[in-house]
Design a protein around this motif. Sequence first.
Motif, short mmCIF file in Angstrom:
data_model
loop_
_atom_site.label_atom_id
_atom_site.label_comp_id
_atom_site.label_asym_id
_atom_site.label_seq_id
_atom_site.Cartn_x
_atom_site.Cartn_y
_atom_site.Cartn_z
N ASP A 106 0.83 -1.20 0.00
CA ASP A 106 0.00 0.00 0.00
C ASP A 106 0.86 1.26 0.00
OD1 ASP A 106 0.96 -0.32 2.60
OD2 ASP A 106 -0.85 0.49 3.53
N SER A 107 2.16 1.10 -0.25
CA SER A 107 3.09 2.23 -0.26
C SER A 107 3.52 2.54 -1.68
CB SER A 107 4.29 1.92 0.65
OG SER A 107 3.90 1.85 2.00
N VAL A 108 4.71 3.14 -1.83
CA VAL A 108 5.19 3.63 -3.13
C VAL A 108 6.51 2.94 -3.46
CG1 VAL A 108 5.87 5.66 -4.46
CG2 VAL A 108 4.08 5.85 -2.73
N PHE A 109 6.61 2.46 -4.70
CA PHE A 109 7.82 1.79 -5.20
C PHE A 109 8.54 2.76 -6.12
CE2 PHE A 109 9.50 -1.60 -8.27
CZ PHE A 109 10.56 -1.95 -7.45
N ARG A 110 9.82 2.95 -5.89
CA ARG A 110 10.63 3.87 -6.70
C ARG A 110 11.50 3.06 -7.65
NH1 ARG A 110 12.94 6.45 -2.88
NH2 ARG A 110 15.12 5.77 -3.06
N ILE A 111 11.36 3.32 -8.94
CA ILE A 111 12.10 2.57 -9.95
C ILE A 111 12.26 3.44 -11.18
CG2 ILE A 111 9.96 1.54 -10.85
CD1 ILE A 111 11.57 -0.97 -11.56
N ASP A 112 13.39 3.34 -11.86
CA ASP A 112 13.62 4.07 -13.10
C ASP A 112 13.27 3.16 -14.27
OD1 ASP A 112 14.29 5.86 -15.02
OD2 ASP A 112 16.44 5.90 -14.58
N LEU A 113 12.18 3.48 -14.96
CA LEU A 113 11.68 2.61 -16.03
C LEU A 113 12.12 3.04 -17.42
CD1 LEU A 113 8.05 2.07 -14.74
CD2 LEU A 113 9.84 0.35 -14.87
N ASP A 114 12.75 4.21 -17.53
CA ASP A 114 13.13 4.69 -18.86
C ASP A 114 14.54 5.25 -18.81
OD1 ASP A 114 12.66 7.14 -17.56
OD2 ASP A 114 10.60 7.20 -18.29
N THR A 115 14.85 6.17 -19.70
CA THR A 115 16.23 6.67 -19.82
C THR A 115 16.38 8.11 -19.37
OG1 THR A 115 15.79 7.30 -22.13
CG2 THR A 115 16.72 5.10 -21.72
N ASP A 116 15.41 8.63 -18.62
CA ASP A 116 15.50 10.04 -18.22
C ASP A 116 16.22 10.23 -16.89
OD1 ASP A 116 13.69 9.13 -16.38
OD2 ASP A 116 12.02 10.41 -17.06
N ALA A 117 16.69 9.14 -16.28
CA ALA A 117 17.44 9.18 -15.02
C ALA A 117 16.61 9.67 -13.85
CB ALA A 117 18.71 10.03 -15.16
N ALA A 118 15.31 9.83 -14.06
CA ALA A 118 14.42 10.26 -12.97
C ALA A 118 13.61 9.05 -12.52
CB ALA A 118 13.49 11.37 -13.44
N PRO A 119 13.49 8.84 -11.21
CA PRO A 119 12.74 7.67 -10.74
C PRO A 119 11.25 7.80 -11.01
CG PRO A 119 13.34 9.07 -8.90
CD PRO A 119 14.03 9.64 -10.10
N ASP A 120 10.64 6.68 -11.36
CA ASP A 120 9.18 6.62 -11.48
C ASP A 120 8.63 6.15 -10.14
OD1 ASP A 120 8.48 6.80 -14.60
OD2 ASP A 120 10.37 5.72 -14.33
N LEU A 121 7.52 6.76 -9.70
CA LEU A 121 6.88 6.40 -8.44
C LEU A 121 5.63 5.59 -8.74
CD1 LEU A 121 7.30 9.80 -6.56
CD2 LEU A 121 8.79 7.79 -6.50
N ILE A 122 5.64 4.34 -8.34
CA ILE A 122 4.60 3.38 -8.71
C ILE A 122 3.74 3.04 -7.50
CG2 ILE A 122 4.15 1.08 -9.65
CD1 ILE A 122 5.40 3.06 -11.64
N ARG A 123 2.44 3.01 -7.71
CA ARG A 123 1.49 2.58 -6.69
C ARG A 123 0.60 1.49 -7.27
NH1 ARG A 123 2.13 8.05 -6.30
NH2 ARG A 123 2.50 8.95 -4.23
N TRP A 124 0.09 0.65 -6.40
CA TRP A 124 -0.94 -0.32 -6.80
C TRP A 124 -2.31 0.33 -6.61
CZ3 TRP A 124 -0.14 -5.36 -8.52
CH2 TRP A 124 1.15 -5.89 -8.37
N SER A 125 -3.14 0.31 -7.64
CA SER A 125 -4.53 0.74 -7.43
C SER A 125 -5.28 -0.30 -6.61
CB SER A 125 -5.23 0.98 -8.77
OG SER A 125 -5.30 -0.22 -9.53
N LYS A 126 -4.83 -1.55 -6.72
CA LYS A 126 -5.41 -2.65 -5.95
C LYS A 126 -4.26 -3.40 -5.28
CE LYS A 126 -8.89 -2.99 -9.60
NZ LYS A 126 -8.26 -1.90 -10.40
N PRO A 127 -3.83 -2.97 -4.10
CA PRO A 127 -2.66 -3.60 -3.47
C PRO A 127 -2.83 -5.11 -3.30
CG PRO A 127 -3.26 -1.59 -2.31
CD PRO A 127 -4.38 -1.89 -3.27
N PRO A 128 -1.82 -5.89 -3.65
CA PRO A 128 -1.91 -7.34 -3.46
C PRO A 128 -2.24 -7.72 -2.02
CG PRO A 128 -0.04 -6.81 -4.84
CD PRO A 128 -0.58 -5.50 -4.35
#
Length: 341
Positions: free
Chosen positions: A130-152
């Motif tokens: 139910d929190s936030v996952f930080r991951i860089d998914l592309d080449t802009d060197a900026a982290p993407d902040l990912i949330r679950w709309s339906k947390p497992p």
Amino acid sequence: MRIATYNVEWFANLFNDAGALMDDDRWSGRRDVTREDQIAALGVVFKLLDADAVMVIEAPDGHARRDGVAALENFAAHFGLRARKVVMGFVNETQQEISLLHDPDAMTARHDPLGDQTGKQGARDAPRFDSVFRIDLDTDAAPDLIRWSKPPLEVAIETSGGTALRMIGVHAKSKAPHGARNKAEVMRISIENRRKQLAQCIWLRQRVEGHLQAGEPLIVLGDFNDGPGLDEYEKLFGRSGVEIVLGENGATGLFDPHARMALSRRLVATPTTARFKLPPDGRYLQALLDYIMVSPDLERRAPVWTIWHPFDHPACYGNALLRDALLTASDHFPVTIDIDL
């Protein structure tokens, strides 16, 4: 013991705020299906499944004004199901919860979320779902902040036979380009949704690896909205979310025979678990979206997987009552494993 996963389309529409069934002739959330017809169909399916535990995807919602636990338990009582107690995880805002309906005589089950809670900046190492996952998914060197709309939903289980195991119920991000107004928007939204879906699966795989390293029996089950070769956008990223969760590059893997069949791409026909009408002419699309993945120790117990498909499984097709109920109840079909636990 029988374990199932079942995505029930708009289950929430069949209950009032107190969790009572609205068994009447008004329309349900399913196209051209009344509430009383969908309720009756679901009763047939759940009764014939006769599962010890069902991970219900798109379960009735629960929040301050809605009681999703009462809804499912009332449903189970109405049809006299063995699986009659409910574990619900983190409540979301989509009217589609993930809940475990289980037989309390066969097992004890409790919501047991792992990982640390994060702030808005998130964390890279498998935070709580139910929190936030930080991951860089592309080449802009900026982290993407990912949330679950339906947390497992993470469940700790002990069976009546003394087996302890973990179960994770999943409803991953849909890749459908909802809201797109032209072809360019379809492509942009589809790629954006796939990136989010893959990030969720990377997050989930981190949690899976923690359980596997600890030697804990694990079942990951639910609707991944994805699968090997499911759409052309997979080629842009080189893999599907399902492949990530199963395990790649020699990592200790989970096993699902239907995923393996799809990955082999040697068959003319791939197993399917869902059936949707497509505009504009209402033709049907079938897809493999629902999985039950097990850890190596559970695979060694020789479980038997079944997709309760009304046209592809002879026993389902041969039982007219069940066949019609499966088609009326939802746009997904149950998947089960029978395993000695």
